[in-house]
Scaffold this motif. Structure first.
Motif, PDB file in Angstrom:
ATOM      1  N   PHE A 144       0.838  -1.203   0.000  1.00 57.06           N
ATOM      2  CA  PHE A 144       0.000   0.000   0.000  1.00 57.06           C
ATOM      3  C   PHE A 144       0.871   1.250   0.000  1.00 57.06           C
ATOM      4  O   PHE A 144       0.593   2.207  -0.705  1.00 57.06           O
ATOM      5  CB  PHE A 144      -0.937   0.009   1.211  1.00 57.06           C
ATOM      6  CG  PHE A 144      -1.671   1.308   1.386  1.00 57.06           C
ATOM      7  CD1 PHE A 144      -2.652   1.691   0.500  1.00 57.06           C
ATOM      8  CD2 PHE A 144      -1.354   2.154   2.437  1.00 57.06           C
ATOM      9  CE1 PHE A 144      -3.315   2.888   0.650  1.00 57.06           C
ATOM     10  CE2 PHE A 144      -2.019   3.353   2.600  1.00 57.06           C
ATOM     11  CZ  PHE A 144      -2.997   3.715   1.698  1.00 57.06           C
ATOM     12  N   TYR A 145       1.950   1.234   0.770  1.00 55.69           N
ATOM     13  CA  TYR A 145       2.809   2.411   0.879  1.00 55.69           C
ATOM     14  C   TYR A 145       3.873   2.482  -0.208  1.00 55.69           C
ATOM     15  O   TYR A 145       4.529   3.502  -0.366  1.00 55.69           O
ATOM     16  CB  TYR A 145       3.508   2.426   2.243  1.00 55.69           C
ATOM     17  CG  TYR A 145       2.566   2.711   3.380  1.00 55.69           C
ATOM     18  CD1 TYR A 145       1.943   3.944   3.507  1.00 55.69           C
ATOM     19  CD2 TYR A 145       2.294   1.741   4.330  1.00 55.69           C
ATOM     20  CE1 TYR A 145       1.076   4.204   4.545  1.00 55.69           C
ATOM     21  CE2 TYR A 145       1.430   1.993   5.374  1.00 55.69           C
ATOM     22  CZ  TYR A 145       0.823   3.227   5.479  1.00 55.69           C
ATOM     23  OH  TYR A 145      -0.029   3.482   6.498  1.00 55.69           O
ATOM     24  N   TYR A 146       4.075   1.416  -0.970  1.00 57.44           N
ATOM     25  CA  TYR A 146       5.154   1.367  -1.959  1.00 57.44           C
ATOM     26  C   TYR A 146       4.900   2.330  -3.111  1.00 57.44           C
ATOM     27  O   TYR A 146       3.792   2.392  -3.658  1.00 57.44           O
ATOM     28  CB  TYR A 146       5.302  -0.057  -2.501  1.00 57.44           C
ATOM     29  CG  TYR A 146       6.313  -0.175  -3.613  1.00 57.44           C
ATOM     30  CD1 TYR A 146       7.670  -0.110  -3.340  1.00 57.44           C
ATOM     31  CD2 TYR A 146       5.914  -0.324  -4.933  1.00 57.44           C
ATOM     32  CE1 TYR A 146       8.601  -0.213  -4.348  1.00 57.44           C
ATOM     33  CE2 TYR A 146       6.839  -0.427  -5.943  1.00 57.44           C
ATOM     34  CZ  TYR A 146       8.178  -0.366  -5.643  1.00 57.44           C
ATOM     35  OH  TYR A 146       9.100  -0.457  -6.654  1.00 57.44           O
ATOM     36  N   ARG A 147       5.919   3.083  -3.479  1.00 52.64           N
ATOM     37  CA  ARG A 147       5.900   3.932  -4.665  1.00 52.64           C
ATOM     38  C   ARG A 147       7.098   3.555  -5.517  1.00 52.64           C
ATOM     39  O   ARG A 147       8.234   3.598  -5.038  1.00 52.64           O
ATOM     40  CB  ARG A 147       5.996   5.415  -4.286  1.00 52.64           C
ATOM     41  CG  ARG A 147       4.848   5.918  -3.442  1.00 52.64           C
ATOM     42  CD  ARG A 147       3.550   5.947  -4.246  1.00 52.64           C
ATOM     43  NE  ARG A 147       2.420   6.349  -3.402  1.00 52.64           N
ATOM     44  CZ  ARG A 147       1.464   5.537  -3.006  1.00 52.64           C
ATOM     45  NH1 ARG A 147       1.494   4.278  -3.365  1.00 52.64           N
ATOM     46  NH2 ARG A 147       0.476   5.964  -2.263  1.00 52.64           N
ATOM     47  N   PRO A 148       6.893   3.177  -6.785  1.00 56.15           N
ATOM     48  CA  PRO A 148       8.019   2.772  -7.621  1.00 56.15           C
ATOM     49  C   PRO A 148       9.017   3.910  -7.803  1.00 56.15           C
ATOM     50  O   PRO A 148       8.635   5.079  -7.919  1.00 56.15           O
ATOM     51  CB  PRO A 148       7.383   2.372  -8.947  1.00 56.15           C
ATOM     52  CG  PRO A 148       5.962   2.757  -8.875  1.00 56.15           C
ATOM     53  CD  PRO A 148       5.623   3.099  -7.472  1.00 56.15           C
TER      54      PRO A 148
END
Length: 172
Positions: A78-82
């Protein structure tokens, strides 16, 4: 792609599930087809991006962790941003593209050698990955016959070999 009414219905079900279920009781232990777990399975059928968009950070009753658990979504995803590509790799991709326009027959090893001669410290693995990201790199299709190539029939099909020297083999 995804029906908005279905997303709203699933959001409402998430709220009902949170009120109906204790925070300590997980939904993973229930059997399929009975109770509110079926609604969670419907949510699991949606894509990860859709489920990520269903989470409300300012929900009054449910924390982000509880919403992620109900949607079978890990909190880290949910918190991951590429991160995207580094500027150095983008510059190398631009150089690869320019060289490919001049010499479209260059493969990975020749392209890596060319970039090394230009003063860039790259290896085959990096060039292969960068060329794979670009739409120019083509792998050879060796299973497709060339146009005009004659196909020879297999003459031994159905022949039962019963004695020595019945069939002679000429190498290849």
């Amino acid at each position: 792609m995804v029906d908005e009414a279905q997303v709203k219905d699933l959001n409402a079900k998430i709220g009902e599930l949170a009120v109906a279920n204790d925070a300590s009781q997980g939904l993973r232990g229930r059997t399929a087809g009975h109770g509110p777990c079926c609604d969670v399975q419907k949510a699991q059928a949606l894509g990860r991006d859709v489920r990520r968009g269903m989470i409300d950070r300012e929900h009054p009753d449910l924390s982000v962790g509880q919403q992620c658990r109900l949607l079978s979504l890990s909190r880290s995803s949910f918190y991951y941003r590429p991160a995207g590509e580094a500027e150095l790799n983008l510059g190398l991709m631009r150089l690869i593209d320019e060289q490919f326009l001049e010499t479209p027959f260059y493969g990975v090893r020749q392209m890596a050698r060319h970039l090394c001669n230009e003063g860039h410290a790259v290896n085959d693995k990096r060039v292969r990955r960068l060329m794979g990201l670009m739409p120019i790199y083509q792998t050879p299709n060796t299973s497709r016959p060339a146009k005009g190539h004659k196909r020879y029939p297999y003459l031994l099909r159905g022949l039962r070999v019963e004695r020595p020297n019945q069939v002679l083999h000429s190498g290849s």
